[in-house]
Design an enzyme around this catalytic site. Structure first.
Site, PDB file in Angstrom:
ATOM      1  N   ARG A  92      10.275 -20.665   3.901  1.00 41.41           N
ATOM      2  CA  ARG A  92      10.568 -20.247   2.591  1.00 41.41           C
ATOM      3  C   ARG A  92      11.805 -19.064   2.899  1.00 41.41           C
ATOM      4  O   ARG A  92      11.352 -17.950   3.853  1.00 41.41           O
ATOM      5  CB  ARG A  92       9.433 -19.512   1.880  1.00 41.41           C
TER       6      ARG A  92
ATOM      7  N   GLU B  94      12.826 -16.692   1.191  1.00 43.74           N
ATOM      8  CA  GLU B  94      12.746 -15.603   0.219  1.00 43.74           C
ATOM      9  C   GLU B  94      12.828 -14.102   1.022  1.00 43.74           C
ATOM     10  O   GLU B  94      12.186 -14.012   1.952  1.00 43.74           O
ATOM     11  CB  GLU B  94      11.493 -15.694  -0.789  1.00 43.74           C
TER      12      GLU B  94
ATOM     13  N   ARG C 145       1.584 -10.539   2.188  1.00 47.60           N
ATOM     14  CA  ARG C 145       1.160 -11.918   2.093  1.00 47.60           C
ATOM     15  C   ARG C 145       2.409 -12.829   2.096  1.00 47.60           C
ATOM     16  O   ARG C 145       1.828 -14.005   1.755  1.00 47.60           O
ATOM     17  CB  ARG C 145       0.195 -11.805   0.608  1.00 47.60           C
ATOM     18  N   HIS C 146       3.579 -12.678   2.568  1.00 43.82           N
ATOM     19  CA  HIS C 146       4.446 -13.552   2.444  1.00 43.82           C
ATOM     20  C   HIS C 146       5.030 -13.566   4.068  1.00 43.82           C
ATOM     21  O   HIS C 146       5.413 -12.582   4.527  1.00 43.82           O
ATOM     22  CB  HIS C 146       5.665 -13.114   1.308  1.00 43.82           C
TER      23      HIS C 146
ATOM     24  N   GLU D  95      -4.483 -15.182  -4.620  1.00 48.65           N
ATOM     25  CA  GLU D  95      -4.223 -16.581  -4.659  1.00 48.65           C
ATOM     26  C   GLU D  95      -3.928 -17.316  -3.332  1.00 48.65           C
ATOM     27  O   GLU D  95      -3.158 -16.729  -2.541  1.00 48.65           O
ATOM     28  CB  GLU D  95      -2.955 -16.929  -5.541  1.00 48.65           C
TER      29      GLU D  95
ATOM     30  N   SER E 131      -2.606 -23.571  -4.684  1.00 43.95           N
ATOM     31  CA  SER E 131      -1.924 -23.965  -5.922  1.00 43.95           C
ATOM     32  C   SER E 131      -2.233 -25.466  -6.234  1.00 43.95           C
ATOM     33  O   SER E 131      -1.949 -26.256  -5.041  1.00 43.95           O
ATOM     34  CB  SER E 131      -0.489 -23.539  -6.336  1.00 43.95           C
TER      35      SER E 131
ATOM     36  N   ARG F 264      -3.039 -17.487   4.904  1.00 44.05           N
ATOM     37  CA  ARG F 264      -3.835 -16.688   4.048  1.00 44.05           C
ATOM     38  C   ARG F 264      -5.399 -17.045   3.987  1.00 44.05           C
ATOM     39  O   ARG F 264      -6.282 -15.865   3.584  1.00 44.05           O
ATOM     40  CB  ARG F 264      -3.124 -17.184   2.620  1.00 44.05           C
TER      41      ARG F 264
END
Lengths: 536, 536
Positions: free
Chosen positions: A308, A310, A316-317, A459, A462, A510
């Site tokens: 990712r 981002e 948490r990323h 979370e 998903s 996570r």
């Protein structure tokens, strides 16, 4: 050794570049010092005048180049126990701490894979020379040593080591020498926040190793008992995940990480040139795992990196993490997928608590946490029920919007208070906040056959039933603004007969972070990658 | 459906671009045809005049959107057996072949995960209408169907299905409809070369699906029994690999695929921009798995993608494949690593032969092969012994050069003849042909503590003892022309005390390819990536 407090992840960018330079300079200094110390090392070699000189010293490299096969067997430090009193053993480990008592005695705590044993070297005529004691006292910490000796059981408990036996050393060799000064001291890196606070109250300032320093010298940092525990737990999480699924008829697949176009559209991808064609790194195995279902594998899973690009600077990323992905045919309902999630994770938590006791204790000693509260049968709430619970608690949110991280955390608290669990499933999310391939609900197209799963208010999973009908898939993609041309191969996969199916994705880092109640995902990634970090 | 023979891999480039365009055009035509057929589908819907209309027909999408949970349980096709005579069952699978016998009877062979069962629909007053028979006869192949009916055991064996029972159909619904014309027919894709040859001798030209077509429509191709077998075997290979290592005290790690600089230097890497900094994709987890050893994990393994940007158009190279990597501390000798390889692979071969019988048979029916010949204790030859064997057979090679693929194959033949094994280890390679981090031999620096492992004359594993001393590592890197600056973090890992260690790497796809005697690595990669292919 920095004594600054750990900055919250969101503030780290500014600190980090400066810190990196500082660390670099520090390391350069260490390198120069090491070269100088090579000369000293030569001087510290065993005294040729000593008739017992063969019983200690540095092992020359030639001896370590596979000169001979193992003769005398090695015993693991973790295996040493009181039942072995009097036994002669040979162990290999690191000289964790070295302490001389006058010129006639020295203690070395030897560590192997987190387990430690105290070794005693005492001058004794014809057996242990004073030069040997001197050699031991001059060992650099974290050096690798081979220790021969006999085991004794001391009358009072040993505080500074995990094994309750001592080795009375007869021979000791340095297999590999560490730098005399290390960029991180292991005891500093292993210290808990509570110890630092306690010392501070007593007027003593102990070193606190900040996160960037840890990550810059990760090879040292991961030697701490907590980190040894974290990565052994992580290994076990994958193992349980796989064993549970294999026994349920799933097969393990490996989908390509190099793909043409972006894997799901939307968020940022890493782009690259693939033999003259534009390509990118897969943001998830989503499309290919669904194609595997269209290819008749029935139930599949994958463990692999996801990428990712981002610019997320949160706790948490990560830009690269390990995805645990599942996809399966469903007969009737997305609850079939949720049933797997439920049983898989309850099995996993039970198994971690049973098989990783020592590791969890090691983590908890440095980073105290309460064991995860979870129910035998996982709680399921609809998104609407969640919104109502928040409303009842005075928190009004858009009933068709997504939950913010803050609201998720609040809902986690409410759920814990009401149902006594920190692990639950929230399902039937608004369609608008889910990816285009999510199946809308049959009774209300504003909602979808989807779910998220939470641990301690965050979370981790998903999942959803997917759209398996090409016409609807195209309609949904267009509605969301995805150029259909770019996902044609994917859409075509559903034209040759596609079973209804669903699945979910979990981030391995996570799971470990939240199961152990850790505050930063960088603690559960061996060599983390974030927007500012691509090494070591 | 192309009837051209499979071109050798090295010639495929030219074919492939043209073929891709042809395939694209073909697919476009199919798409248009499908749109047209939607109208026809509506016409084929159950007759409203039929009082038995509820017993068959197409399931509307709304019924597949998780409307209700599973009621009547489904039975897997593979579980259907003679012991269930008379039982009422519900199965879901694909309509593999459909055959009408007049207007009163139709047969459908239903396939689920490679297993097949024959279903019979016979007109019977008040139970099965003529319209229902017509509906069944008009099903498109590869459509997903739900079949209700009672099991019967026919008096004579059923040839066209794997299960020796029939379902007397009482209800049948089409869950998802396939295109009326598929780009690949499953029976064509599942045909062996021998069948094609045999037919040709009888004057009949059967369709041979070439490899590019298979890969373009991989979702269909992987449904063949051979492919179902190949990927179930692949899943089992990973599983045995992991279970063997976990039980031997190894832990599973995940190292980053995004790295600064090139992972080993030398061969071509995929480059990308990482947040404004130059980065590349790891060519192997080599450096990071060694760092994990310096971080005290003792014994580690990883299963993950590795990336090679090489322009190799051979039958055995991919640009992305799945690496099985191992790294471990060694006490004395690189034989400790070879011992693991030996026991691991013998265990794996034994276990595959025992637990994947059906899958191996399925592969063998389409691609006949002889079971792998291997010894209980794996044969070990030195490189020099290998060179001598070749010399004795009249093949002179440079005793300090690498073996060409052709020479490796020849040596494999000689070894098979002399020792009766197709699996062996060749060790003590010339230092000059190994990577810079390979430990030289103590008695002769022209050789190294390294090995390769061969199956059926092809290399599948490379391993070695590594250099754990920074000074020697730098010397070796410089000798090979690597800029030391680029590997500084890696070299620094060995400054804090490094245990002697070694390891090896295996390509998962190669193991499966060679164990099954397949002729192309693209057959064992789910969605292969080569210099010309980055989709699907």
């Amino acid at each position: 050794m920095s004594s600054e407090a750990e900055a919250p992840a969101s503030e780290q960018p500014k600190v980090s570049k400066k810190a990196a330079k500082k660390e670099e300079a520090k390391l350069e200094k260490l390198r120069r010092r090491q070269e100088a110390s090579s000369a000293v090392a030569a001087a510290a070699a065993p005294d040729e005048e000593d008739p017992l000189a063969e019983k200690y010293g540095e092992v020359p490299l030639s001896e370590l180049q596979s000169k001979e096969e193992v003769g005398e067997p090695y015993t693991e430090v973790g295996e040493l126990g009181e039942g072995m009193d009097g036994r002669i053993v040979l162990v290999r480990g690191r000289a964790q701490t070295i302490r001389a008592v006058g010129k006639k005695m020295a203690f070395v705590v030897v560590r192997e894979r987190g387990f430690t044993v105290q070794c005693v070297v005492t001058e004794k005529e014809g057996l242990v020379s004073r030069q040997m004691v001197k050699f031991v006292a001059s060992l650099n910490r974290e050096s690798i040593v081979d220790v021969h000796g006999s085991l004794t059981v001391p009358s009072s408990p040993i505080k500074g080591a995990s094994q309750q036996v001592e080795i009375q050393v007869s021979k000791i060799y340095c297999v590999d020498k560490a730098l005399p000064t290390l960029p991180i001291n292991l005891e500093d890196a292993a210290r808990s926040e509570a110890e630092i606070e306690k010392a501070l109250q007593a007027g003593e300032q102990l070193v606190r190793v900040n996160q960037d320093t840890r990550l810059n010298f990760r090879v040292l940092d991961i030697r701490t008992p907590a980190n040894q525990g974290i990565f052994r737990i992580q290994s076990q999480v994958s193992n349980i995940f796989r064993q549970f699924l294999l026994s349920g008829g799933f097969i393990e697949i490996h989908t390509p990480k190099l793909i043409a176009g972006s894997s799901e559209g939307g968020s940022a991808v890493f782009k690259l040139d693939y033999k003259g064609r534009p390509a990118c790194l897969a943001q998830s195995p989503q499309l290919h795992k669904q194609m595997a279902i269209c290819g008749d594998f029935g139930r599949v899973f994958e463990i692999g990196p996801v990428f990712r690009a981002e610019d997320s600077y949160t706790h948490r990323h990560l830009c690269e993490f390990t995805g645990l992905d599942v996809e399966m045919e469903i007969k009737k309902h997305y609850f079939e997928v949720m049933d797997i999630v439920d049983r898989l994770f309850v099995t996993m938590f039970d198994s971690l608590n049973a098989s990783c006791k020592k590791e969890l204790e090691a983590v908890g000693r440095q980073y105290p946490f309460e064991p995860l509260k979870y129910l035998r049968k996982t709680l399921r709430l609809t998104f609407q029920e969640g919104v109502q619970m928040l409303k009842d608690a005075g928190i009004e949110i858009d009933p068709f919007g997504d939950l913010s991280t803050e609201v998720e955390r609040k809902l986690g608290q409410l759920v814990l208070e009401k149902y006594g669990t920190e692990f639950y499933i929230l399902h039937r999310y608004p369609l608008a906040v889910r990816p285009f391939y999510t199946m809308p609900c049959c009774d209300d197209p504003a909602y979808s056959n989807s779910f998220d799963v939470f641990i301690r208010g965050e979370e981790i999973i998903s999942g959803a039933q997917r759209v398996h009908v090409p016409e609807l898939l195209i309609k949904r993609a267009e509605a969301i603004g995805i150029e259909v041309k770019t996902i044609e191969t994917y859409v075509d996969s559903f034209r040759y007969g596609a079973p209804p199916h669903g699945g979910f994705g979990v981030g391995l880092e996570r799971v470990v972070m939240l199961f152990c109640g850790l505050n930063n995902i960088r603690k559960t990634s061996l060599f983390p990658r974030d927007p500012l970090r691509i090494s070591p």
